[in-house]
Design a protein around this motif. Structure first.
Motif, short mmCIF file in Angstrom:
data_model
loop_
_atom_site.label_atom_id
_atom_site.label_comp_id
_atom_site.label_asym_id
_atom_site.label_seq_id
_atom_site.Cartn_x
_atom_site.Cartn_y
_atom_site.Cartn_z
N ARG A 1 48.37 12.18 -44.42
CA ARG A 1 49.23 11.16 -45.00
C ARG A 1 50.37 11.78 -45.80
O ARG A 1 51.34 11.12 -46.15
N GLN A 2 50.23 13.06 -46.15
CA GLN A 2 51.25 13.80 -46.88
C GLN A 2 51.11 15.27 -46.50
O GLN A 2 50.11 15.67 -45.92
N TYR A 3 52.11 16.07 -46.84
CA TYR A 3 52.00 17.50 -46.62
C TYR A 3 51.12 18.11 -47.71
O TYR A 3 51.49 18.09 -48.88
N PRO A 4 49.96 18.65 -47.36
CA PRO A 4 49.09 19.24 -48.38
C PRO A 4 49.74 20.46 -49.02
O PRO A 4 50.41 21.26 -48.35
N ARG A 5 49.53 20.61 -50.31
CA ARG A 5 50.03 21.79 -51.02
C ARG A 5 48.94 22.86 -50.97
O ARG A 5 47.75 22.55 -51.09
N MET A 6 49.37 24.10 -50.83
CA MET A 6 48.41 25.19 -50.72
C MET A 6 48.73 26.28 -51.73
O MET A 6 49.86 26.78 -51.78
N VAL A 7 47.74 26.62 -52.55
CA VAL A 7 47.84 27.71 -53.49
C VAL A 7 46.66 28.63 -53.25
O VAL A 7 45.52 28.16 -53.16
N GLY A 8 46.92 29.90 -53.11
CA GLY A 8 45.82 30.83 -52.84
C GLY A 8 45.98 32.14 -53.57
O GLY A 8 47.09 32.66 -53.73
N GLU A 9 44.87 32.65 -54.06
CA GLU A 9 44.81 34.01 -54.62
C GLU A 9 43.69 34.70 -53.86
O GLU A 9 42.53 34.31 -53.92
N THR A 10 44.06 35.72 -53.10
CA THR A 10 43.12 36.30 -52.15
C THR A 10 42.61 37.66 -52.62
O THR A 10 41.69 37.74 -53.40
N GLY A 11 43.21 38.74 -52.16
CA GLY A 11 42.67 40.06 -52.49
C GLY A 11 43.67 40.94 -53.21
O GLY A 11 44.80 40.55 -53.49
N GLY A 12 43.23 42.14 -53.51
CA GLY A 12 44.10 43.10 -54.17
C GLY A 12 43.65 44.53 -53.90
O GLY A 12 42.47 44.79 -53.64
N LYS A 13 44.59 45.42 -53.94
CA LYS A 13 44.31 46.86 -53.90
C LYS A 13 45.15 47.46 -55.01
O LYS A 13 46.16 48.14 -54.78
N ASP A 14 44.73 47.20 -56.22
CA ASP A 14 45.57 47.38 -57.39
C ASP A 14 45.66 48.86 -57.79
O ASP A 14 44.68 49.61 -57.69
N PHE A 15 46.83 49.25 -58.25
CA PHE A 15 47.13 50.67 -58.41
C PHE A 15 47.47 51.06 -59.84
O PHE A 15 47.88 50.24 -60.66
N ILE A 16 47.31 52.35 -60.10
CA ILE A 16 47.85 53.00 -61.29
C ILE A 16 48.69 54.17 -60.78
O ILE A 16 48.14 55.07 -60.13
#
Length: 333
Positions: free
Chosen positions: A76-91
């Protein structure tokens, strides 16, 4: 609908009950423990779906995105999508870095919460000129970490969340132990009583080594030591070798280096830290997210996230109506 993770249902339920006790009207949020497949089959294709706020793997989010796309003509409407998935976080360590704060950031960033958080430091790039000192101090401090019951607040680490996580993390450590391109400097695992993976540090000669590129979600930090004169190559590897861009940090005392590295890493981290660990965003004050396959970069934080779930509506009421069809600009001169 709030669908909790299978491994965190009890804590999520208690938080839900706290919301109700605080005054949240019943029915505003419906707590629905269920399998992911059931939600995908019954909720996601529903014509009244308004949006999806997701935390999990990039593979699952991609599948949900595809399912919504396949059903877009039925909504009935365009669904909104928000996602936080993965990471390969660095120093990323510059040759001008101050070593003691770096060691603290590496240990806290990699091993707090058993490394089982999306922002945990998982890879580091250290110049050869600093490596002997960094290695000595890092291994000494890591060996001092207490692991055990989380009810004992003197323990920095506890067990990982379940057997599946233990087996997955264990496979990466085994892979490094068997490889000629890596050496496990410290760390082991033990499932005789609980699923314990102890703080693990891997040194690799290959900047594209498996544990430098894939998300492990455990207390494993892999370090690539680069020659000082090859810093540009190390920067390129840090930027290009993973599909993720969630969090990252740089360590340097040189202001010129800080400015240069911040610019170099513009698109490598949604949350970027200077001379600090790549974790610890303040919920409610800082947005949290990342680009590339780490998500849509608008998951949590301040009003930035709330705006994603509201629809702006403009209302005009005219108190000085006109009965003239022609505009002033149309008058003949």
């Amino acid at each position: 609908i709030w669908k909790p993770a299978r491994t965190a249902m009890l804590s999520n339920y208690y938080f839900y009950m706290m919301l109700l006790e605080a005054g949240l009207p019943p029915g505003v949020i419906n707590f629905l423990p269920a399998s992911g497949s059931a939600i995908s089959r019954l909720v996601v294709p529903h014509p009244d779906l308004g949006g999806l706020n997701f935390t999990g793997s990039d593979a699952t989010f991609s599948n949900l995105w595809k399912t919504i796309g396949d059903n877009v003509s039925t909504y009935r409407q365009y669904p909104r999508m928000v996602g936080e998935t993965g990471g390969k976080d660095f120093i990323f360590v510059h040759p001008s870095a101050d070593i003691p704060p770096l060691i603290s950031a590496m240990i806290r960033g990699a091993f707090e919460y058993q490394g089982q958080k999306c922002a945990a430091a998982s890879r580091a790039y250290v110049p050869q000129s600093l490596w002997p000192q960094v290695k000595e101090l890092l291994l000494m401090k890591t060996a001092e970490i207490k692991v055990g019951d989380p009810c004992d607040f003197t323990n920095l680490m506890a067990a990982v969340i379940d057997r599946s996580a233990f087996d997955s993390i264990k496979s990466y450590i085994d892979y490094a132990n068997e490889s000629e391109e890596a050496e496990v400097l410290i760390g082991h695992y033990d499932d005789s009583k609980g699923f314990f993976v102890y703080p693990t540090i891997i040194e690799t000669t290959n900047p594209r080594f498996k544990t430098m590129r894939e998300e492990i979600f455990g207390p494993v930090l892999t370090i690539y030591v680069y020659e000082d004169e090859e810093i540009d190559s190390a920067i390129r590897h840090c930027k290009e070798d993973t599909i993720y861009a969630l969090t990252g940090s740089i360590f340097a005392k040189s202001r010129e280096a800080i400015v240069s590295l911040e610019e170099e890493f513009n698109y490598t981290a949604g949350n970027f830290y200077i001379n600090d660990k790549p974790t610890g965003s303040t919920v409610g004050l800082q947005p949290f997210g990342g680009s590339m396959m780490s998500g849509t970069n608008d998951k949590t934080g301040t009003t930035m996230n709330l705006y994603r779930w509201t629809s702006a509506r403009t209302i005009k009421e005219n108190f000085v109506p006109t009965d003239d069809v022609n505009y002033i600009s149309m008058q003949e001169r």
